[in-house]
Design a protein around this motif. Structure first.
Motif: not given
Length: 192
Positions: A41, A43, A47, A57, A107, A109
């Motif tokens: 959760y 991000e 990343r 990604e 998401p 990602y």
């Protein structure tokens, strides 16, 4: 940074919790190799992990969990047909990563360019305990830099990656020779 073995006098996961709360990357033994992970959760942390691994990604990531309930924020359970549920869940807990329908809000990602997400409910007790202690599944990828062999012990992770890792769990891997199989149980396709 290498954590001491279990000692009932202190919380052995305090360092992992602190790392996760601070957008950190942690390393831990899995069934075959050491893994690198972070909170799915988060991000910023995901990343950082993608950049560290030089992983695009669009490929998506694997989530590892202590039990299926930890994955329900990511897997669209209602899209698993009733007649396929046994086929899906017979693989867990175990060393098999399944590609399942992703919830619409997952998401990019995490899921990459797919409407699915790769997830595993591990039977490897050290990771199960870690996921339970952190109360979250983890993004899970092999502990190595791009193009290098995956690391198989905490000492090598510490020696080679310490500056990029916020917490390293002591312990041995599960002894498997190769990383988990990746399977789409709804189609029968083996992806790795």
């Amino acid at each position: 940074m290498l954590e001491a073995p279990l000692d009932n006098a202190h919380d052995e996961y305090a360092g992992a919790r602190k790392a996760i709360q601070n957008h950190g990357i942690i390393a831990y033994p899995t069934e075959a190799v050491f893994g690198l992970g972070c909170a799915p959760y988060d991000e910023l942390a995901v990343r950082k992990l993608l950049a560290l691994k030089k992983r695009p990604e669009h490929k998506g990531v694997i989530l590892i969990a202590a039990d299926y309930s930890q994955l329900l924020d990511y897997v669209d359970d209602k899209k698993i047909p009733q007649d396929k549920r046994f086929t899906v869940f017979q693989h867990w807990p175990g060393p098999i990563t399944l590609v399942l329908p992703a919830r619409p809000e997952v998401p990019r990602y995490l899921r990459g360019d797919f409407d699915t997400i790769a997830v595993r409910v591990t039977a490897f007790e050290p990771v199960r305990k870690l996921c339970r202690a952190l109360n979250t599944p983890l993004v899970s990828t092999s502990a190595n830099y791009a193009g290098e062999e995956p690391l198989r012990n905490a000492e090598d992770v510490y020696a080679q990656m310490d500056s990029d890792i916020d917490w390293i769990m002591a312990g041995d891997t599960g002894g498997r020779a190769s990383p988990s199989i990746i399977l789409n149980p709804l189609t029968g396709e083996v992806l790795r």
